[in-house]
Design a protein around this motif. Structure first.
Motif, PDB file in Angstrom:
ATOM      1  N   ARG A  48       0.805  -1.227   0.000  1.00  0.00           N
ATOM      2  CA  ARG A  48       0.000   0.000   0.000  1.00  0.00           C
ATOM      3  C   ARG A  48       0.837   1.276   0.000  1.00  0.00           C
ATOM      4  NH1 ARG A  48      -3.045   3.658   3.117  1.00  0.00           N
ATOM      5  NH2 ARG A  48      -5.147   3.923   2.291  1.00  0.00           N
ATOM      6  N   PRO A  49       1.896   1.393   0.826  1.00  0.00           N
ATOM      7  CA  PRO A  49       2.680   2.632   0.780  1.00  0.00           C
ATOM      8  C   PRO A  49       3.313   2.898  -0.589  1.00  0.00           C
ATOM      9  CG  PRO A  49       3.205   1.401   2.759  1.00  0.00           C
ATOM     10  CD  PRO A  49       2.338   0.526   1.917  1.00  0.00           C
ATOM     11  N   VAL A  50       3.748   1.840  -1.253  1.00  0.00           N
ATOM     12  CA  VAL A  50       4.331   1.996  -2.596  1.00  0.00           C
ATOM     13  C   VAL A  50       3.272   2.481  -3.575  1.00  0.00           C
ATOM     14  CG1 VAL A  50       5.439   0.758  -4.502  1.00  0.00           C
ATOM     15  CG2 VAL A  50       6.079   0.234  -2.138  1.00  0.00           C
ATOM     16  N   LEU A  51       2.083   1.886  -3.524  1.00  0.00           N
ATOM     17  CA  LEU A  51       1.006   2.307  -4.413  1.00  0.00           C
ATOM     18  C   LEU A  51       0.565   3.742  -4.138  1.00  0.00           C
ATOM     19  CD1 LEU A  51      -1.265  -0.863  -4.618  1.00  0.00           C
ATOM     20  CD2 LEU A  51       0.249   0.057  -6.364  1.00  0.00           C
ATOM     21  N   VAL A  52       0.531   4.117  -2.873  1.00  0.00           N
ATOM     22  CA  VAL A  52       0.126   5.487  -2.528  1.00  0.00           C
ATOM     23  C   VAL A  52       1.124   6.493  -3.093  1.00  0.00           C
ATOM     24  CG1 VAL A  52      -0.172   7.086  -0.593  1.00  0.00           C
ATOM     25  CG2 VAL A  52      -1.232   4.837  -0.512  1.00  0.00           C
ATOM     26  N   VAL A  53       2.406   6.195  -2.977  1.00  0.00           N
ATOM     27  CA  VAL A  53       3.416   7.111  -3.516  1.00  0.00           C
ATOM     28  C   VAL A  53       3.349   7.155  -5.044  1.00  0.00           C
ATOM     29  CG1 VAL A  53       5.912   7.461  -3.785  1.00  0.00           C
ATOM     30  CG2 VAL A  53       4.962   6.929  -1.544  1.00  0.00           C
ATOM     31  N   LEU A  54       3.194   6.007  -5.681  1.00  0.00           N
ATOM     32  CA  LEU A  54       3.157   5.967  -7.152  1.00  0.00           C
ATOM     33  C   LEU A  54       1.921   6.663  -7.721  1.00  0.00           C
ATOM     34  CD1 LEU A  54       4.431   2.351  -7.902  1.00  0.00           C
ATOM     35  CD2 LEU A  54       5.649   4.500  -8.259  1.00  0.00           C
ATOM     36  N   THR A  55       0.835   6.645  -6.988  1.00  0.00           N
ATOM     37  CA  THR A  55      -0.408   7.238  -7.493  1.00  0.00           C
ATOM     38  C   THR A  55      -0.727   8.577  -6.821  1.00  0.00           C
ATOM     39  OG1 THR A  55      -1.734   6.029  -5.868  1.00  0.00           O
ATOM     40  CG2 THR A  55      -1.383   4.970  -8.013  1.00  0.00           C
ATOM     41  N   LEU A  56       0.271   9.194  -6.239  1.00  0.00           N
ATOM     42  CA  LEU A  56       0.053  10.454  -5.537  1.00  0.00           C
ATOM     43  C   LEU A  56      -0.578  11.545  -6.408  1.00  0.00           C
ATOM     44  CD1 LEU A  56       0.346  11.705  -2.760  1.00  0.00           C
ATOM     45  CD2 LEU A  56       2.621  12.456  -3.406  1.00  0.00           C
ATOM     46  N   PRO A  57      -0.137  11.735  -7.656  1.00  0.00           N
ATOM     47  CA  PRO A  57      -0.798  12.766  -8.476  1.00  0.00           C
ATOM     48  C   PRO A  57      -2.294  12.496  -8.683  1.00  0.00           C
ATOM     49  CG  PRO A  57       1.287  12.139  -9.467  1.00  0.00           C
ATOM     50  CD  PRO A  57       1.037  11.182  -8.349  1.00  0.00           C
ATOM     51  N   VAL A  58      -2.654  11.251  -8.944  1.00  0.00           N
ATOM     52  CA  VAL A  58      -4.064  10.908  -9.138  1.00  0.00           C
ATOM     53  C   VAL A  58      -4.831  11.089  -7.827  1.00  0.00           C
ATOM     54  CG1 VAL A  58      -5.655   9.054  -9.777  1.00  0.00           C
ATOM     55  CG2 VAL A  58      -3.491   9.287 -10.974  1.00  0.00           C
ATOM     56  N   THR A  59      -4.210  10.729  -6.726  1.00  0.00           N
ATOM     57  CA  THR A  59      -4.852  10.882  -5.422  1.00  0.00           C
ATOM     58  C   THR A  59      -5.105  12.356  -5.112  1.00  0.00           C
ATOM     59  OG1 THR A  59      -3.763   8.872  -4.662  1.00  0.00           O
ATOM     60  CG2 THR A  59      -4.647  10.322  -2.977  1.00  0.00           C
ATOM     61  N   ILE A  60      -4.161  13.210  -5.452  1.00  0.00           N
ATOM     62  CA  ILE A  60      -4.339  14.643  -5.210  1.00  0.00           C
ATOM     63  C   ILE A  60      -5.452  15.202  -6.089  1.00  0.00           C
ATOM     64  CG2 ILE A  60      -3.228  16.901  -5.460  1.00  0.00           C
ATOM     65  CD1 ILE A  60      -0.623  15.511  -4.546  1.00  0.00           C
ATOM     66  N   VAL A  61      -5.459  14.818  -7.360  1.00  0.00           N
ATOM     67  CA  VAL A  61      -6.484  15.319  -8.284  1.00  0.00           C
ATOM     68  C   VAL A  61      -7.882  14.876  -7.851  1.00  0.00           C
ATOM     69  CG1 VAL A  61      -7.343  15.126 -10.663  1.00  0.00           C
ATOM     70  CG2 VAL A  61      -4.925  15.562 -10.241  1.00  0.00           C
ATOM     71  N   THR A  62      -7.995  13.673  -7.335  1.00  0.00           N
ATOM     72  CA  THR A  62      -9.306  13.158  -6.917  1.00  0.00           C
ATOM     73  C   THR A  62      -9.612  13.472  -5.455  1.00  0.00           C
ATOM     74  OG1 THR A  62      -8.394  10.995  -6.315  1.00  0.00           O
ATOM     75  CG2 THR A  62      -9.224  11.262  -8.579  1.00  0.00           C
ATOM     76  N   LEU A  63      -8.799  14.324  -4.852  1.00  0.00           N
ATOM     77  CA  LEU A  63      -8.982  14.740  -3.459  1.00  0.00           C
ATOM     78  C   LEU A  63      -8.994  13.563  -2.487  1.00  0.00           C
ATOM     79  CD1 LEU A  63     -11.687  17.484  -4.050  1.00  0.00           C
ATOM     80  CD2 LEU A  63      -9.215  17.790  -3.855  1.00  0.00           C
ATOM     81  N   GLY A  64      -8.180  12.563  -2.749  1.00  0.00           N
ATOM     82  CA  GLY A  64      -8.032  11.424  -1.862  1.00  0.00           C
ATOM     83  C   GLY A  64      -8.965  10.260  -2.131  1.00  0.00           C
ATOM     84  N   LEU A  65      -9.896  10.439  -3.047  1.00  0.00           N
ATOM     85  CA  LEU A  65     -10.854   9.361  -3.321  1.00  0.00           C
ATOM     86  C   LEU A  65     -10.203   8.148  -3.983  1.00  0.00           C
ATOM     87  CD1 LEU A  65     -13.977  11.396  -4.457  1.00  0.00           C
ATOM     88  CD2 LEU A  65     -13.583  10.257  -2.272  1.00  0.00           C
ATOM     89  N   PHE A  66      -9.059   8.357  -4.631  1.00  0.00           N
ATOM     90  CA  PHE A  66      -8.383   7.231  -5.268  1.00  0.00           C
ATOM     91  C   PHE A  66      -7.855   6.230  -4.240  1.00  0.00           C
ATOM     92  CE2 PHE A  66      -5.056   5.067  -7.747  1.00  0.00           C
ATOM     93  CZ  PHE A  66      -5.803   4.698  -8.842  1.00  0.00           C
ATOM     94  N   LEU A  67      -7.723   6.652  -2.994  1.00  0.00           N
ATOM     95  CA  LEU A  67      -7.293   5.721  -1.939  1.00  0.00           C
ATOM     96  C   LEU A  67      -8.307   4.599  -1.742  1.00  0.00           C
ATOM     97  CD1 LEU A  67      -5.843   8.228   0.667  1.00  0.00           C
ATOM     98  CD2 LEU A  67      -4.581   6.721  -0.876  1.00  0.00           C
ATOM     99  N   PHE A  68      -9.589   4.887  -2.009  1.00  0.00           N
ATOM    100  CA  PHE A  68     -10.601   3.826  -1.963  1.00  0.00           C
ATOM    101  C   PHE A  68     -10.325   2.763  -3.025  1.00  0.00           C
ATOM    102  CE2 PHE A  68     -13.269   7.320  -0.128  1.00  0.00           C
ATOM    103  CZ  PHE A  68     -13.400   6.756   1.132  1.00  0.00           C
ATOM    104  N   VAL A  69      -9.872   3.207  -4.185  1.00  0.00           N
ATOM    105  CA  VAL A  69      -9.534   2.277  -5.268  1.00  0.00           C
ATOM    106  C   VAL A  69      -8.338   1.418  -4.864  1.00  0.00           C
ATOM    107  CG1 VAL A  69      -8.742   2.119  -7.662  1.00  0.00           C
ATOM    108  CG2 VAL A  69     -10.506   3.778  -7.037  1.00  0.00           C
ATOM    109  N   ILE A  70      -7.337   2.033  -4.242  1.00  0.00           N
ATOM    110  CA  ILE A  70      -6.166   1.277  -3.796  1.00  0.00           C
ATOM    111  C   ILE A  70      -6.577   0.234  -2.761  1.00  0.00           C
ATOM    112  CG2 ILE A  70      -3.988   1.455  -2.515  1.00  0.00           C
ATOM    113  CD1 ILE A  70      -3.562   4.156  -3.921  1.00  0.00           C
ATOM    114  N   ASN A  71      -7.416   0.625  -1.797  1.00  0.00           N
ATOM    115  CA  ASN A  71      -7.892  -0.337  -0.792  1.00  0.00           C
ATOM    116  C   ASN A  71      -8.651  -1.487  -1.436  1.00  0.00           C
ATOM    117  OD1 ASN A  71      -6.796   1.079   1.328  1.00  0.00           O
ATOM    118  ND2 ASN A  71      -8.689   2.159   1.816  1.00  0.00           N
ATOM    119  N   ALA A  72      -9.492  -1.170  -2.413  1.00  0.00           N
ATOM    120  CA  ALA A  72     -10.261  -2.214  -3.092  1.00  0.00           C
ATOM    121  C   ALA A  72      -9.343  -3.154  -3.861  1.00  0.00           C
ATOM    122  CB  ALA A  72     -11.286  -1.588  -4.023  1.00  0.00           C
TER     123      ALA A  72
END
Length: 118
Positions: A48-72
């Motif tokens: 999860r930490p690796v995915l969060v760092v790699l997808t940080l731009p998408v997470t910022i653009v989606t205001l953190g909602l992409f973290l739900f996708v990572i969890n799923a």
């Protein structure tokens, strides 16, 4: 001792997810739930930490909602690695991971209240 209690309660939470959302998540036994809880915990700790760092731009653009996708995706990946734990598709993984996360919050708050008084 806290880790073992949290692991057992997380396995019970997975069984609750399978009960509440039986059309999307299936678990064969409590032993399968224990193994699945351990695998989900390991994936959350290592991948999860690796995915969060790699997808940080998408997470910022989606205001953190992409973290739900990572969890799923991690929830779904755990079901792909194990035999007794099955998730039927991405939407089921999303709903199952949301329920599991909510139950995890309840477990954390309960353990924090119970074990801090000792």
């Amino acid at each position: 001792m806290r880790i073992i209690i949290k692991w057992l309660l997380s396995a019970l939470a997975l069984l609750a997810v399978a009960y509440l959302y039986s059309s999307g998540v299936q678990i064969q036994s409590f032993g399968s739930a224990l193994i699945a809880a351990a695998v989900i915990g390991l994936l959350n700790m290592i991948v999860r930490p690796v995915l969060v760092v790699l997808t940080l731009p998408v997470t910022i653009v989606t205001l953190g909602l992409f973290l739900f996708v990572i969890n799923a995706l991690l929830f779904w990946a755990a079901s792909g690695l194990l035999g007794g734990f099955q998730v039927n598709g991405f939407v089921a993984a999303l709903i199952g991971s949301l329920i599991y996360s909510l139950l995890g919050l309840v477990i954390e708050s309960a353990l924090g209240g119970l074990l801090s008084k000792r």
